[in-house]
Scaffold this motif. Structure first.
Motif, mmCIF file in Angstrom:
data_model
loop_
_atom_site.group_PDB
_atom_site.id
_atom_site.type_symbol
_atom_site.label_atom_id
_atom_site.label_comp_id
_atom_site.label_asym_id
_atom_site.label_seq_id
_atom_site.Cartn_x
_atom_site.Cartn_y
_atom_site.Cartn_z
ATOM 1 N N LYS A 305 128.655 -97.391 -13.116
ATOM 2 C CA LYS A 305 128.751 -98.332 -11.992
ATOM 3 C C LYS A 305 127.825 -97.906 -10.847
ATOM 4 N N SER A 306 127.668 -96.581 -10.691
ATOM 5 C CA SER A 306 126.719 -96.058 -9.697
ATOM 6 C C SER A 306 125.432 -95.697 -10.427
ATOM 7 N N ASN A 307 124.378 -96.411 -10.131
ATOM 8 C CA ASN A 307 123.100 -96.204 -10.801
ATOM 9 C C ASN A 307 122.496 -94.846 -10.443
ATOM 10 N N TYR A 308 121.954 -94.139 -11.445
ATOM 11 C CA TYR A 308 121.365 -92.808 -11.242
ATOM 12 C C TYR A 308 120.303 -92.824 -10.148
ATOM 13 N N LYS A 309 119.406 -93.799 -10.188
ATOM 14 C CA LYS A 309 118.321 -93.858 -9.207
ATOM 15 C C LYS A 309 118.853 -94.120 -7.800
ATOM 16 N N VAL A 310 119.839 -95.025 -7.703
ATOM 17 C CA VAL A 310 120.410 -95.351 -6.391
ATOM 18 C C VAL A 310 121.098 -94.124 -5.791
ATOM 19 N N VAL A 311 121.874 -93.425 -6.624
ATOM 20 C CA VAL A 311 122.571 -92.223 -6.152
ATOM 21 C C VAL A 311 121.568 -91.161 -5.727
ATOM 22 N N SER A 312 120.520 -90.985 -6.507
ATOM 23 C CA SER A 312 119.507 -89.968 -6.201
ATOM 24 C C SER A 312 118.788 -90.272 -4.892
ATOM 25 N N ILE A 313 118.435 -91.548 -4.698
ATOM 26 C CA ILE A 313 117.753 -91.947 -3.453
ATOM 27 C C ILE A 313 118.685 -91.763 -2.257
ATOM 28 N N THR A 314 119.956 -92.162 -2.419
ATOM 29 C CA THR A 314 120.946 -91.997 -1.349
ATOM 30 C C THR A 314 121.130 -90.522 -1.011
ATOM 31 N N THR A 315 121.217 -89.695 -2.053
ATOM 32 C CA THR A 315 121.364 -88.251 -1.855
ATOM 33 C C THR A 315 120.192 -87.692 -1.058
ATOM 34 N N ALA A 316 118.980 -88.111 -1.405
ATOM 35 C CA ALA A 316 117.779 -87.632 -0.710
ATOM 36 C C ALA A 316 117.766 -88.094 0.751
ATOM 37 N N MET A 317 118.157 -89.345 1.002
ATOM 38 C CA MET A 317 118.137 -89.878 2.363
ATOM 39 C C MET A 317 119.160 -89.168 3.258
ATOM 40 N N VAL A 318 120.374 -88.979 2.732
ATOM 41 C CA VAL A 318 121.405 -88.274 3.510
ATOM 42 C C VAL A 318 120.973 -86.831 3.764
ATOM 43 N N SER A 319 120.431 -86.186 2.726
ATOM 44 C CA SER A 319 119.961 -84.804 2.850
ATOM 45 C C SER A 319 118.865 -84.686 3.899
ATOM 46 N N MET A 320 117.972 -85.655 3.920
ATOM 47 C CA MET A 320 116.879 -85.646 4.889
ATOM 48 C C MET A 320 117.426 -85.678 6.318
ATOM 49 N N GLY A 321 118.417 -86.541 6.545
ATOM 50 C CA GLY A 321 119.010 -86.633 7.875
ATOM 51 C C GLY A 321 119.667 -85.331 8.307
ATOM 52 N N ILE A 322 120.457 -84.751 7.412
ATOM 53 C CA ILE A 322 121.177 -83.518 7.746
ATOM 54 C C ILE A 322 120.216 -82.341 7.892
ATOM 55 N N SER A 323 119.124 -82.340 7.112
ATOM 56 C CA SER A 323 118.187 -81.213 7.144
ATOM 57 C C SER A 323 117.578 -80.996 8.526
ATOM 58 N N ASN A 324 117.500 -82.068 9.318
ATOM 59 C CA ASN A 324 116.893 -81.952 10.641
ATOM 60 C C ASN A 324 117.832 -81.338 11.683
ATOM 61 N N MET A 325 119.050 -80.967 11.241
ATOM 62 C CA MET A 325 119.937 -80.205 12.113
ATOM 63 C C MET A 325 119.429 -78.776 12.277
ATOM 64 N N GLY A 326 118.648 -78.281 11.306
ATOM 65 C CA GLY A 326 118.188 -76.893 11.331
ATOM 66 C C GLY A 326 119.104 -76.001 10.524
ATOM 67 N N VAL A 327 118.594 -74.867 10.072
ATOM 68 C CA VAL A 327 119.343 -73.991 9.168
ATOM 69 C C VAL A 327 120.657 -73.506 9.772
ATOM 70 N N ASP A 328 120.611 -72.952 10.976
ATOM 71 C CA ASP A 328 121.828 -72.368 11.548
ATOM 72 C C ASP A 328 122.910 -73.417 11.800
ATOM 73 N N ARG A 329 122.518 -74.615 12.228
ATOM 74 C CA ARG A 329 123.517 -75.669 12.461
ATOM 75 C C ARG A 329 124.093 -76.179 11.143
ATOM 76 N N ILE A 330 123.282 -76.216 10.100
ATOM 77 C CA ILE A 330 123.784 -76.607 8.778
ATOM 78 C C ILE A 330 124.796 -75.577 8.292
ATOM 79 N N ILE A 331 124.495 -74.294 8.508
ATOM 80 C CA ILE A 331 125.412 -73.226 8.107
ATOM 81 C C ILE A 331 126.733 -73.345 8.860
ATOM 82 N N ASN A 332 126.677 -73.616 10.154
ATOM 83 C CA ASN A 332 127.898 -73.794 10.949
ATOM 84 C C ASN A 332 128.676 -75.018 10.479
#
Length: 435
Positions: A305-332
């Motif tokens: 029901k959840s397409n592999y490509k859609v999930v992968s793209i969503t995962t990348a987009m969410v990851s991109m947003g969170i990645s800009n918090m910086g390493v220490d803030r991600i760890i916290n």
């Protein structure tokens, strides 16, 4: 060397690459710097959760069907599915994948191109990730095979130089840091969670080499795990020592900045550049693998029901947003999530080794849900809003001040259900015999 020993080394090195590729080298130096003279007990705690627990996790899932969901389903199938989803989300878009991008930026880009926009970098990074995830290629695997040895040799060179020519002496930092700090910091590697996902892959790889007997597969798994554990122990222990001898560096340095400064002091700009490139590319290969794993998992568990490509793209987009918090803030950000997930995983791994003595799911439920309840209450009281009565009750538990308040209730409740099961079985046999 026999073929079997060669296979053990190959699988062991593969495991080392899987565990070491996500930027985990940033944690031991910071621990060592904070610990100073107390570096030995601190790194011992870190090695237990950062190395020992992943090794036990690989063995545990091999005993329980090959993945975390199978292991956790011993408590209940629904719980197994929920926990597996939680772990995949943590290893995926919430923590691990964003951290690979942030680590790459802070170690491989910012030191050399300080004005490079981090948002633009993360967009380029995750575009590359999606190129390989949506159109698989052997190229990235080959890059990984080359870069892991380069990264390992670079780390050994840095460590050897730091031991032969120490940057400083071990000092009393005045910071109250102990075994439990190292133990909980080891959670941040997320390797124990990764082990519960990778266990099935490792077992399949061993069987593909022609080993079919369960006992033989188990022996090779354990020995390969020990090879990986030895490599990780050398690198993590060495990096912690380097951090402990860097007491004159500012404590407020971020984790990536600290290892960069240490490398620059020991090997100069060239060594710093080599480390940054190797770490960045290793993080990229890890991000690709984790994004593909998330896409495959949610596609499979939703029955397509959840397409592999859609999930992968969503995962990348969410990851991109969170990645800009910086390493220490991600760890916290990750800390409360890991403080909830890790106790359950530790309990499940421990119970997997006692499984043949456990007669019903009630033991799993009692032990795991006790750990979950205590952990959730502790996290709510610490990170969200105080619950004075609950906090006082948790702090009164054995080992609570060391961060293991969940341990005693989990053991006690699990033991109660274990004895109850044995009593019920004994009573049934007695009644049956009487009649």
């Amino acid at each position: 060397m026999t073929q079997k020993r060669k296979d053990i080394l190959v699988v062991g090195f593969a495991l080392f690459a899987m565990f070491f590729g996500a930027g985990n080298l940033i944690f031991p130096p910071a621990l060592g710097q904070a610990a100073g003279e107390q570096v030995v007990p601190v790194i011992f705690g870190f090695l237990l959760t950062g190395v020992g627990l992943p090794l036990l996790g690989i063995i545990a899932v091999s005993k329980s069907g090959g993945d975390l969901e199978s292991l956790a389903s011993k408590a209940s199938k629904k719980f197994g599915r929920i926990l597996a989803c939680g772990v995949i989300l943590t290893l995926g878009p919430l923590v691990a994948i964003p951290r690979t991008s942030a680590t790459t930026y802070e170690m491989a880009i910012a030191p050399f191109f300080p004005n490079f926009n981090p948002i633009i970098f993360s967009a380029i990074y995750f575009f590359i990730v999606l190129v390989f995830v949506l159109k698989p290629s052997s190229l990235i695997d080959n890059i990984g095979r080359v870069l892991t040895p380069i990264l390992f040799v670079t780390m050994i060179t840095i460590i050897a130089k730091g031991i032969i020519q120490p940057q400083g002496v071990l000092i009393d930092t005045g910071i109250n840091i102990s075994f439990s700090n190292g133990f909980s910091e080891g959670y941040q590697t997320m390797d124990a969670m990764g082990a519960t996902i990778l266990g099935g892959i490792i077992i399949a790889a061993i069987r593909a080499k022609g080993y079919t007997k369960t006992k033989e597969v188990s022996q090779i798994t354990v020995r390969a795990g020990m090879v990986a554990a030895a490599g990780l122990t050398i690198v993590y222990g060495g990096l912690a020592y380097l951090g402990a001898t860097a007491g004159d560096m500012p404590m407020e340095l971020s984790r990536p900045a600290l290892i960069i400064q240490i490398t620059n002091n020991l090997l100069g700009t060239f060594g710093q550049g080599l480390l940054g490139v190797a770490v960045g590319m290793a993080c990229l290969t890890t991000a690709i693998g984790l994004t593909a794993t998330a896409g495959d998992f949610f596609s499979r568990t939703s029955n397509g029901k959840s397409n592999y490509k859609v999930v992968s793209i969503t995962t990348a987009m969410v990851s991109m947003g969170i990645s800009n918090m910086g390493v220490d803030r991600i760890i916290n950000f990750a800390e409360p999530i890991l403080l909830i997930l890790y106790p359950m995983i530790i309990v499940l791994v421990a119970l997997a080794f006692l499984d043949k003595h456990i007669k019903s799911a009630s033991v799993y439920k009692g032990a795991v849900f006790s750990a979950l309840f205590i952990s959730v209450m502790d996290v709510i009281g610490t990170f969200i809003f105080p619950i004075p009565m609950m906090t006082k009750a948790i702090q009164g538990l054995p080992l609570a001040t060391q961060g293991f308040g969940w341990l005693a209730p989990s053991i006690f409740i699990g033991l109660v259900f274990y004895l109850k099961d044995h009593y019920v079985n004994y009573t049934r046999k007695k009644v049956g015999y009487t009649h």
